[in-house]
Motif scaffolding. Structure first.
Motif, PDB file in Angstrom:
ATOM      1  N   PHE A 103       0.829  -1.205   0.000  1.00 58.91           N
ATOM      2  CA  PHE A 103       0.000   0.000   0.000  1.00 58.91           C
ATOM      3  C   PHE A 103       0.863   1.255   0.000  1.00 58.91           C
ATOM      4  CE2 PHE A 103      -2.162   3.218   2.759  1.00 58.91           C
ATOM      5  CZ  PHE A 103      -3.112   3.624   1.835  1.00 58.91           C
ATOM      6  N   PHE A 104       1.928   1.247   0.787  1.00 57.53           N
ATOM      7  CA  PHE A 104       2.830   2.399   0.836  1.00 57.53           C
ATOM      8  C   PHE A 104       3.471   2.628  -0.534  1.00 57.53           C
ATOM      9  CE2 PHE A 104       6.903   4.497   1.625  1.00 57.53           C
ATOM     10  CZ  PHE A 104       6.514   5.554   2.423  1.00 57.53           C
ATOM     11  N   ALA A 105       3.885   1.548  -1.198  1.00 58.41           N
ATOM     12  CA  ALA A 105       4.503   1.684  -2.519  1.00 58.41           C
ATOM     13  C   ALA A 105       3.522   2.260  -3.532  1.00 58.41           C
ATOM     14  CB  ALA A 105       5.020   0.321  -2.994  1.00 58.41           C
ATOM     15  N   LEU A 106       2.267   1.792  -3.488  1.00 57.26           N
ATOM     16  CA  LEU A 106       1.258   2.308  -4.408  1.00 57.26           C
ATOM     17  C   LEU A 106       0.955   3.773  -4.113  1.00 57.26           C
ATOM     18  CD1 LEU A 106      -0.632   1.723  -6.737  1.00 57.26           C
ATOM     19  CD2 LEU A 106      -2.358   0.978  -5.094  1.00 57.26           C
ATOM     20  N   TRP A 107       0.958   4.139  -2.819  1.00 57.04           N
ATOM     21  CA  TRP A 107       0.728   5.539  -2.454  1.00 57.04           C
ATOM     22  C   TRP A 107       1.838   6.415  -3.026  1.00 57.04           C
ATOM     23  CZ3 TRP A 107      -3.305   7.811   0.296  1.00 57.04           C
ATOM     24  CH2 TRP A 107      -3.102   9.148   0.662  1.00 57.04           C
ATOM     25  N   LEU A 153      -8.098   2.277   3.071  1.00 59.44           N
ATOM     26  CA  LEU A 153      -8.595   3.633   2.851  1.00 59.44           C
ATOM     27  C   LEU A 153      -9.749   3.977   3.786  1.00 59.44           C
ATOM     28  CD1 LEU A 153      -8.614   3.745  -1.057  1.00 59.44           C
ATOM     29  CD2 LEU A 153      -6.884   4.657   0.487  1.00 59.44           C
ATOM     30  N   PRO A 154      -9.717   5.149   4.424  1.00 55.14           N
ATOM     31  CA  PRO A 154     -10.850   5.604   5.239  1.00 55.14           C
ATOM     32  C   PRO A 154     -12.078   5.809   4.348  1.00 55.14           C
ATOM     33  CG  PRO A 154      -8.884   6.910   5.667  1.00 55.14           C
ATOM     34  CD  PRO A 154      -8.594   6.100   4.459  1.00 55.14           C
ATOM     35  N   THR A 155     -13.231   5.873   4.961  1.00 53.07           N
ATOM     36  CA  THR A 155     -14.493   5.981   4.223  1.00 53.07           C
ATOM     37  C   THR A 155     -14.514   7.136   3.224  1.00 53.07           C
ATOM     38  OG1 THR A 155     -15.698   4.957   6.053  1.00 53.07           O
ATOM     39  CG2 THR A 155     -16.991   6.205   4.449  1.00 53.07           C
ATOM     40  N   LEU A 183       3.459  14.059   3.068  1.00 53.92           N
ATOM     41  CA  LEU A 183       2.665  13.266   2.141  1.00 53.92           C
ATOM     42  C   LEU A 183       2.960  11.769   2.262  1.00 53.92           C
ATOM     43  CD1 LEU A 183       2.841  15.586  -1.004  1.00 53.92           C
ATOM     44  CD2 LEU A 183       0.916  15.252   0.556  1.00 53.92           C
ATOM     45  N   SER A 184       4.126  11.423   2.818  1.00 50.63           N
ATOM     46  CA  SER A 184       4.463  10.004   3.033  1.00 50.63           C
ATOM     47  C   SER A 184       3.915   9.476   4.353  1.00 50.63           C
ATOM     48  CB  SER A 184       5.990   9.821   3.020  1.00 50.63           C
ATOM     49  OG  SER A 184       6.536  10.196   1.778  1.00 50.63           O
ATOM     50  N   LEU A 223      -0.226   6.423   8.522  1.00 51.95           N
ATOM     51  CA  LEU A 223      -1.348   6.610   9.449  1.00 51.95           C
ATOM     52  C   LEU A 223      -2.528   5.725   9.063  1.00 51.95           C
ATOM     53  CD1 LEU A 223      -1.233  10.505   9.864  1.00 51.95           C
ATOM     54  CD2 LEU A 223      -0.435   8.767  11.484  1.00 51.95           C
ATOM     55  N   PHE A 224      -2.772   5.574   7.766  1.00 53.31           N
ATOM     56  CA  PHE A 224      -3.861   4.708   7.311  1.00 53.31           C
ATOM     57  C   PHE A 224      -3.603   3.245   7.700  1.00 53.31           C
ATOM     58  CE2 PHE A 224      -5.262   7.608   3.557  1.00 53.31           C
ATOM     59  CZ  PHE A 224      -5.815   8.486   4.468  1.00 53.31           C
ATOM     60  N   VAL A 225      -2.336   2.821   7.584  1.00 55.77           N
ATOM     61  CA  VAL A 225      -1.977   1.442   7.955  1.00 55.77           C
ATOM     62  C   VAL A 225      -2.179   1.232   9.452  1.00 55.77           C
ATOM     63  CG1 VAL A 225      -0.057  -0.187   8.171  1.00 55.77           C
ATOM     64  CG2 VAL A 225      -0.377   1.085   6.036  1.00 55.77           C
ATOM     65  N   LYS A 226      -1.729   2.205  10.257  1.00 56.28           N
ATOM     66  CA  LYS A 226      -1.902   2.101  11.714  1.00 56.28           C
ATOM     67  C   LYS A 226      -3.386   2.090  12.088  1.00 56.28           C
ATOM     68  CE  LYS A 226       2.432   1.953  12.801  1.00 56.28           C
ATOM     69  NZ  LYS A 226       2.984   0.682  13.363  1.00 56.28           N
TER      70      LYS A 226
END
Length: 467
Positions: free
Chosen positions: A83-87, A318-320, A448-449, A454-457
């Motif tokens: 997910f981090f790589a795609l971000w 991803l959040p809502t 931005l990184s 934060l989304f993963v946590k």
């Protein structure tokens, strides 16, 4: 699994690669190197472009599912890192948007210059045009209206192929017609000055050669990929390098190095060429062609990267608000966030003294996100050679494990250099205070990184709460 028909030959694969890479926007940047740009293009191809092409071909044939580097890196290191790589790949596009929007504003300024002169130097004009085009494209895509194939083809034809062929042809004519040139054609000029503040634009050349994985996604449809893909890569490399080098030299030959604008360099060169033929009236036409090409590019890329990130939604990253999709299947939440970040980054054009400096900072930030995501891909291909050696791959990087290590280490080292070098202010531009410049790049990248972390946590916290 449905067996895909292998219909793509060597030439078709090569043309897909060429179409994904070639652009005229970065030619003024590489023209800053003069004749030494040949050296930088060749080095970039050897340490970055070709390694990426080889490893993504192996990964795309072994794990052909939708998601690209998210799938590959997830297979190697787990979904959070994937997910981090795609971000990182998405942020590359978000940071790149203001740069292409600035190019769009520049072409519009040159188009209407006969009616309203001086707009090229107006910060307010740039800011208004950039935000208008970006938000206009965003809301247009809310309707599910994406650029059709013929519009994209028209954009490539008018914005790249015609101006590219014309400026190369004019550059060759200029060089052999005895006209005054601003290039010194000497063997010594091919070797650059190896000073960090002179080499910093190297990362911009790396960014200009990114995107070769687009062809790798089609490799399962290729005839004899192990044999034909390297041939296609060789053909594409020659075409891309030839167009990039000749286009770069065509600008450098008529525009003094100290006068090259990173945004207007293309038009600067055309003005000189057309003046020689008393065709000054044709400059707005070229600006119109380039404007159409950049508008098509903006619209095409507005929704594409955002949809790519939605692949991670089903895995709960991803959040809502980011997962919202309208009735047309358009990721409205992602597009609004993308437009918001892009608009914030566009403010740099109001803050920096020159448009070229602002353009470079955005290019540098985009280059940083680019090389980070590719570093993960290089690491993933090595890991998967050991972790999943029996997974069928229609193409493998030649040389066995030694070959994959050699290619990946070279690529990772190039990525590390490309990421680090941008913190050195370029000698060709006035970017203001050195510490402020470096701090701006660092804070932008870190902030931005941090968002995906934060989304993963948040995802981990929700999983523990349910458990």
């Amino acid at each position: 699994m449905i067996q895909q028909k292998r219909v793509l030959g060597t030439f078709t694969l090569a043309m897909i690669t060429v179409a994904a890479i070639i652009s005229l926007r970065n030619l003024p940047l590489s023209a800053e190197f003069g004749l030494a740009s040949i050296f930088y293009f060749l080095v970039s191809a050897l340490v970055f472009f070709i390694p990426i092409a080889l490893v993504t071909a192996e990964l795309a044939t072994g794990w052909p599912r939708a998601g690209g580097n998210y799938v590959w890196v997830s297979e190697a290191f787990g979904k959070p890192i994937g997910f981090f790589a795609l971000w990182m790949a998405w942020m590359e596009s978000v940071a790149w948007f203001p740069a292409i929007l600035a190019f769009t504003a520049t072409m519009l300024a040159h188009l209407i210059e006969p009616l309203v002169p001086g707009l090229e130097h107006s910060k307010f004009f740039y800011f208004v045009v950039m935000l208008s085009v970006f938000w206009g494209s965003t809301f247009l895509n809310f309707l599910g209206i994406e650029t059709s194939g013929w519009v994209s083809s028209l954009g490539v034809l008018l914005g790249t192929l015609i101006p590219g062929a014309l400026i190369i042809g004019l550059g060759i004519w200029w060089a052999f017609s005895g006209q005054e040139t601003h290039l010194v054609f000497h063997w010594k000029s091919l070797i650059p000055e190896f000073r960090l503040n002179n080499m910093v634009f190297f990362s911009g050349i790396l960014l200009g050669l990114a995107g070769v994985e687009v062809a790798a996604f089609h490799i399962r449809e290729a005839k004899e990929p192990q044999k034909n893909y390297p041939k296609a890569l060789a053909i594409a490399s020659c075409i891309i390098l030839a167009v990039s080098i000749l286009g770069t030299l065509a600008i450098a030959i008529v525009v003094p190095q100290n006068d090259i604008s990173l945004l207007s360099g293309l038009i600067q060169a055309f003005k000189v060429f057309f003046q020689a033929f008393h065709l000054e009236w044709a400059v707005p036409i070229i600006a119109l062609f380039a404007l159409i090409g950049s508008l098509a590019g903006v619209n095409t890329w507005t929704v594409g990267p955002a949809k790519g990130l939605l692949v991670t939604a089903e895995d709960g990253f991803l959040p809502t608000p980011f997962k919202r999709v309208n009735a047309k299947g358009v990721p409205t939440g992602m597009l609004l966030f993308q437009a918001g970040v892009g608009s914030f980054l566009s403010l740099i054009f109001l803050w920096m003294d020159t448009h070229s400096a602002a353009f470079w900072i955005l290019t540098a930030l985009s280059a940083q996100f680019t090389v980070v995501q590719y570093a993960f891909v290089f690491a993933a291909v090595v890991r998967l050679r050991y972790a999943q050696p029996n997974t069928p791959r229609a193409f493998q990087v030649p040389g066995g494990k030694s070959g994959i290590w050699c290619v990946s280490v070279i690529g990772i080292l190039a990525c590390i250099f490309g990421f680090s070098i941008v913190f050195v202010p370029p000698s060709q531009l006035d970017v203001g205070d050195k510490a402020v410049y470096q701090l701006m790049l660092l804070i932008s990248f870190v902030v931005l990184s941090l968002i995906p972390i934060l989304f993963v946590k948040r995802r981990e916290w929700k999983a523990k709460k349910k458990g």
